[in-house]
Design an enzyme around this catalytic site. Structure first.
Site, PDB file in Angstrom:
ATOM      1  N   HIS A 152       0.837  -0.881   0.084  1.00  0.00           N
ATOM      2  CA  HIS A 152       0.237  -0.368   0.310  1.00  0.00           C
ATOM      3  C   HIS A 152       0.903   1.163  -0.289  1.00  0.00           C
ATOM      4  O   HIS A 152       0.623   2.546   0.215  1.00  0.00           O
ATOM      5  CB  HIS A 152      -0.791  -0.273   1.419  1.00  0.00           C
ATOM      6  CG  HIS A 152      -1.733  -0.663   1.137  1.00  0.00           C
ATOM      7  ND1 HIS A 152      -2.853  -1.350   1.163  1.00  0.00           N
ATOM      8  CD2 HIS A 152      -1.396  -2.753   2.168  1.00  0.00           C
ATOM      9  CE1 HIS A 152      -3.538  -2.508   1.483  1.00  0.00           C
ATOM     10  NE2 HIS A 152      -2.722  -3.391   2.027  1.00  0.00           N
ATOM     11  N   SER A 273      17.704  20.189 -16.120  1.00  0.00           N
ATOM     12  CA  SER A 273      16.351  20.792 -16.892  1.00  0.00           C
ATOM     13  C   SER A 273      17.362  21.585 -17.927  1.00  0.00           C
ATOM     14  O   SER A 273      18.221  22.321 -17.458  1.00  0.00           O
ATOM     15  CB  SER A 273      15.269  21.418 -15.723  1.00  0.00           C
ATOM     16  OG  SER A 273      14.540  21.947 -16.173  1.00  0.00           O
ATOM     17  N   LYS A 279      17.792  19.936 -11.472  1.00  0.00           N
ATOM     18  CA  LYS A 279      17.098  18.648 -11.598  1.00  0.00           C
ATOM     19  C   LYS A 279      18.024  17.686 -12.488  1.00  0.00           C
ATOM     20  O   LYS A 279      18.769  17.692 -12.964  1.00  0.00           O
ATOM     21  CB  LYS A 279      16.595  19.325 -12.645  1.00  0.00           C
ATOM     22  CG  LYS A 279      15.270  19.926 -12.118  1.00  0.00           C
ATOM     23  CD  LYS A 279      14.284  19.236 -10.848  1.00  0.00           C
ATOM     24  CE  LYS A 279      13.607  18.015 -10.829  1.00  0.00           C
ATOM     25  NZ  LYS A 279      12.492  18.512 -12.052  1.00  0.00           N
ATOM     26  N   GLU A 286      11.467   7.198 -17.138  1.00  0.00           N
ATOM     27  CA  GLU A 286      10.402   8.052 -17.713  1.00  0.00           C
ATOM     28  C   GLU A 286       9.936   7.045 -18.614  1.00  0.00           C
ATOM     29  O   GLU A 286       8.453   6.653 -19.005  1.00  0.00           O
ATOM     30  CB  GLU A 286       9.835   9.357 -17.389  1.00  0.00           C
ATOM     31  CG  GLU A 286       9.889   9.699 -16.007  1.00  0.00           C
ATOM     32  CD  GLU A 286      10.229  10.882 -15.961  1.00  0.00           C
ATOM     33  OE1 GLU A 286      10.008  11.665 -15.364  1.00  0.00           O
ATOM     34  OE2 GLU A 286      11.069  11.316 -16.190  1.00  0.00           O
TER      35      GLU A 286
END
Ligand code: ARG
Length: 452
Positions: A152, A273, A279, A286
């Protein structure tokens, strides 16, 4: 090819709409392989004179040479790879006009596609094996690294990171079985089924099947030209594989975040970035996750195409390959880059343990310790749970409690229990078959190696 029956040429717009050259050209080598086997069979059976079969085969080799040398530009007006090659063959060698004897493009396209797909699936099998190898080697590198295990998305129990990698070994190993199933499904030779009903000519289907490396010819000519199950089997493999990839990537993306920080991704696999200098984005993970939808989409595309098609061949089937190629290319790329990335993932155990220390993931260990002292599990669960509640209210951790405090809440606790209250002990003691205990993980690694 079919001008006998027609008074007019196919319209240019229709040619453009019906052609499949842009999709099937990449199978030229498989198509020629199939034609060579067919020509050999025609010669051997005496359907055409053996000397003529030899000339056709030489002609086919010449066409292959032209294609490989980049000297052959196929034409859309000839619809597909099959007719382009045959037309060029007949230009070079007029006996090429005999090659299509006892053959239809319906059995030809099925044969060509199976040969091509077989090569691609065998390559995928190698790539998948490499991914499995990397997972085992990660499990070896990270057996003793402890991270929180989640259910969970809540801290559940401490686990060995090696055990985590082996979980993916199991999943991808099942994918390997599904891939093998798809390979088995294509392992029958369609050649000789003709348009749908076989041939009046005495073709030797055993011979072509053997020449082309199939286990046997397909058993029913109608099914042969209608069947695309070997593709749906591949798509199912690919979809489940990508769902596994997507879930794995999702974990790693989460763990790579500042809030978790359990793992460190290699710089070369991340991007920055254009605006925010700090970043380091996990784009590869992804994108792998993001490509999953396409792969499932390609499976649905074919399933929906097939639904409702009458027995046997229908031109709709020409649309079977566009998504298949995209899927094969994507899955292969994902397998390769994922194996490379995973082999270079590092773990930050300090951060992983820091996350654990604040939680109460040893509560089950406490309950099970009490069970060993004779307390019924439900009662032990209740006692440990109450203590967790008490700690949460005061903002303290189990590790902040003294033995006296423990005993105030749970009289059965003794000093020996204090010795097991660490994440490392917790993992070590989960020594059941398939469990996360270090010893078990080492056994699982050995077992995984033998299965590789
Ligand atoms: N270009 C077609 C395909 O790829 C070849 C088969 C054509 N067969 C037919 N009966 N028109 O499926």
């Amino acid at each position: 090819m079919w001008h006998g029956r027609f008074k007019a040429d196919t319209a240019k717009t229709v040619q453009a709409f019906t052609q499949s050259l842009d999709i099937d050209w990449r199978m030229y080598e498989a198509d020629i392989q199939g034609s060579v086997a067919h020509a050999k069979m025609l010669g051997k059976t005496g359907i055409i004179p053996p000397a003529e079969a030899d000339k056709i085969i030489s002609g086919l080799m010449a066409v292959l040479g032209e294609i490989q040398a980049g000297k052959f530009t196929p034409s859309e007006s000839l619809e597909d790879v099959h007719m382009n090659i045959e037309a060029r063959l007949t230009e070079i060698e007029p006996l090429g006009a005999k090659l299509h004897t006892a053959r239809s493009r319906n059995d030809q396209v099925a044969t060509t596609t199976r040969i091509y797909l077989r090569t691609r699936l065998n390559a995928l099998r190698e790539n998948l094996r490499e991914l499995l190898r990397v997972l085992v080697s990660n499990a070896e590198r990270h057996t003793d690294i402890i991270i929180p295990g989640y259910t969970h998305m809540q801290q559940a129990q401490p686990i060995s990171l090696g055990h985590y990698w082996l979980a993916w070994f199991e999943a991808f190993n099942r994918d390997k079985s599904r891939l093998n199933f798809a390979l088995d499904a294509l392992d029958e030779c369609p050649l000789g089924a003709g348009a749908l009903a076989g041939s009046t000519l005495p073709v030797d289907r055993m011979m072509t099947s053997e020449l082309l490396g199939f286990s046997q010819p397909t058993r029913n000519s109608l099914d042969t030209v209608a069947n695309r199950d070997y593709m749906t089997d591949y798509h199912y493999f690919a979809s489940v594989f990508m769902i596994h990839v997507s879930r794995l990537c999702n974990d790693l993306i989460t763990w790579n975040s500042q809030e978790f920080g359990f793992i460190v991704l290699p710089d070369e696999f991340c991007t920055g970035s254009s605006m925010m200098p700090q970043k380091k984005n996990p784009d590869v993970l992804e994108l792998a996750r993001g490509k999953t939808g396409q792969i499932i989409g390609h499976m649905l595309d074919l399933l929906v195409n097939l639904k409702g098609l009458p027995m046997t061949y229908n031109r709709d089937l020409q649309e079977d390959k566009r998504g298949l190629w995209e899927s094969l290319d994507t899955v292969e790329a994902v397998m390769k880059i994922l194996a490379e990335l995973l082999s270079r993932v590092e773990a930050d155990e300090k951060l992983a343990l820091a996350g654990l220390e604040k939680g109460y993931s040893l509560a089950t260990d406490v309950a099970e310790y009490l069970v060993m002292k004779g307390v019924p599990f439900h009662e032990a669960h209740m006692k440990a749970g109450r203590l967790v509640g008490w700690c949460v209210e005061r903002g303290i951790a189990f590790s902040d409690l003294t033995l006296e405090q423990w005993q105030e809440h749970i009289p059965e606790v003794d000093s020996a229990m204090m010795g097991i209250l660490s994440a490392r002990e917790s993992v070590r003691r989960r020594n059941t078959y398939g469990g996360t205990g270090f010893e078990q993980v080492r056994n699982q690694i050995e077992e995984a190696k033998s299965r590789l």
